[in-house]
Design an enzyme around this catalytic site. Structure first.
Site, mmCIF file in Angstrom:
data_model
loop_
_atom_site.group_PDB
_atom_site.id
_atom_site.type_symbol
_atom_site.label_atom_id
_atom_site.label_comp_id
_atom_site.label_asym_id
_atom_site.label_seq_id
_atom_site.Cartn_x
_atom_site.Cartn_y
_atom_site.Cartn_z
ATOM 1 N N LYS A 1 38.098 -0.015 -17.385
ATOM 2 C CA LYS A 1 39.515 -0.855 -16.397
ATOM 3 C C LYS A 1 41.103 -1.190 -16.164
ATOM 4 O O LYS A 1 41.795 -1.163 -17.392
ATOM 5 C CB LYS A 1 38.989 -2.349 -17.823
ATOM 6 C CG LYS A 1 38.107 -2.706 -17.302
ATOM 7 C CD LYS A 1 37.980 -4.490 -17.972
ATOM 8 C CE LYS A 1 37.040 -4.927 -18.196
ATOM 9 N NZ LYS A 1 35.518 -4.379 -18.418
ATOM 10 N N LYS B 1 26.026 1.747 -17.863
ATOM 11 C CA LYS B 1 28.079 1.149 -18.015
ATOM 12 C C LYS B 1 28.286 1.974 -19.537
ATOM 13 O O LYS B 1 27.954 1.362 -20.263
ATOM 14 C CB LYS B 1 28.203 0.127 -17.663
ATOM 15 C CG LYS B 1 29.402 -0.343 -18.827
ATOM 16 C CD LYS B 1 29.706 -2.193 -17.278
ATOM 17 C CE LYS B 1 29.492 -3.319 -18.217
ATOM 18 N NZ LYS B 1 31.161 -2.701 -19.519
ATOM 19 N N ASP C 1 33.340 1.964 -17.986
ATOM 20 C CA ASP C 1 33.685 0.665 -17.576
ATOM 21 C C ASP C 1 35.831 0.596 -17.765
ATOM 22 O O ASP C 1 36.145 0.123 -19.578
ATOM 23 C CB ASP C 1 33.082 -0.409 -18.321
ATOM 24 C CG ASP C 1 33.771 -1.608 -17.711
ATOM 25 O OD1 ASP C 1 34.923 -2.132 -17.261
ATOM 26 O OD2 ASP C 1 33.171 -2.418 -18.848
#
EC number: 4.1.1.23
Length: 265
Positions: free
Chosen positions: A93, A59, A91
């Site tokens: 978001k 990640k 990651d």
């Protein structure tokens, strides 16, 4: 909560990307995702090469890197992913309207859709975020891509719970092959409606319980026993002077043993 094996789930999964990941987990006997928040490409690649044999996913937060480039960062990262057989999860978001996230995912400095197998998004803007990201993936690559929705977070005081979590689950139901699961602390159901969502859980630690900035840690066995499929571990692998090779092996074994216990209660 699913008690089926990763191998059995891979054979039946609606998402080519989720199927690929589940089969990789079965073959490598690992459900460990390494979360590597470091600020240089050199350090990122060093840790990835050490941890590669023990993980199914890495990640990244590439916007932390001070020296990011497609040739200098992405190319060697993808080479390490092929060498060690893991997938890449950026990651990011995402949390904007569909057209904006479509551009953020495919364009700009990072061109995430071209190289990250998996990314994630908040549900706050509604189902258009899923449609925008899926369109970007389809227009920029022939490789399978997957999206995780952020249903729950591991930080103290998080607002992602209750009705917000339920609403995010409903958004996930709008696309069966692109939305592969959730960032969550527990099982999110869906099997009675034909969904087999992967649950990835951050905030996992064998020793640490919390940090000064509100992160709260749970044990490996606790998160797997409540429905998590993949444990996300960051500083537990390389922080505080820890040896990533030793810790990678420890967490891989702990995660796999907890998974076997869930499959054979």
């Amino acid at each position: 909560m699913s008690t089926a094996t990763y191998h059995d789930r891979a054979a039946k999964h609606a998402s080519p990307l989720a199927s690929k990941l589940l089969e990789l987990m079965h073959e490598k006997q690992t459900n460990l995702c390494a979360s590597l928040d470091v600020d240089t490409t050199t350090e990122l690649l060093r840790l990835v090469d050490i941890l590669g044999p023990y993980i199914c996913l890495v990640k990244t937060h590439v916007d932390i890197l001070s020296d990011f480039s497609m040739d200098g960062t992405v190319k060697p990262l993808k080479e390490l992913a092929a060498k060690h057989k893991f997938l890449i999860f950026e990651d990011r978001k995402f949390a904007d309207i569909g057209n904006t996230v479509k551009l953020q995912y495919s364009s700009g400095v990072y061109q995430i859709s071209q190289w990250a197998d998996i990314t994630n998004a908040h549900g706050v803007t509604g189902p258009g975020i899923v449609q925008g990201l899926k369109q970007a993936a389809e227009e920029t690559t022939q490789e399978p891509r997957g999206l995780l929705m952020l249903a729950e977070l591991s930080s103290k005081g998080s607002l992602a719970h209750g009705e917000y979590t339920k609403g995010t689950v409903e958004i996930a139901k709008t696309d069966k092959d692109f939305v592969i699961g959730f960032i969550a602390q527990r099982d999110m159901g869906g099997r009675d409606e034909g969904y087999d969502w992967l649950i990835m859980t951050p905030g996992v630690g064998l020793e640490d319980k919390s940090d000064a900035l509100g992160q709260q840690y749970r044990t490996v066995e606790d998160v797997i026993s409540t429905g998590s499929d993949i444990i996300i571990v960051g500083r537990g692998l390389f922080g505080k002077g820890r040896d990533p090779k030793i810790e990678g092996d420890r967490y891989r074994k702990a995660g796999w043993e907890a998974y076997l216990k869930r499959c054979n209660p």
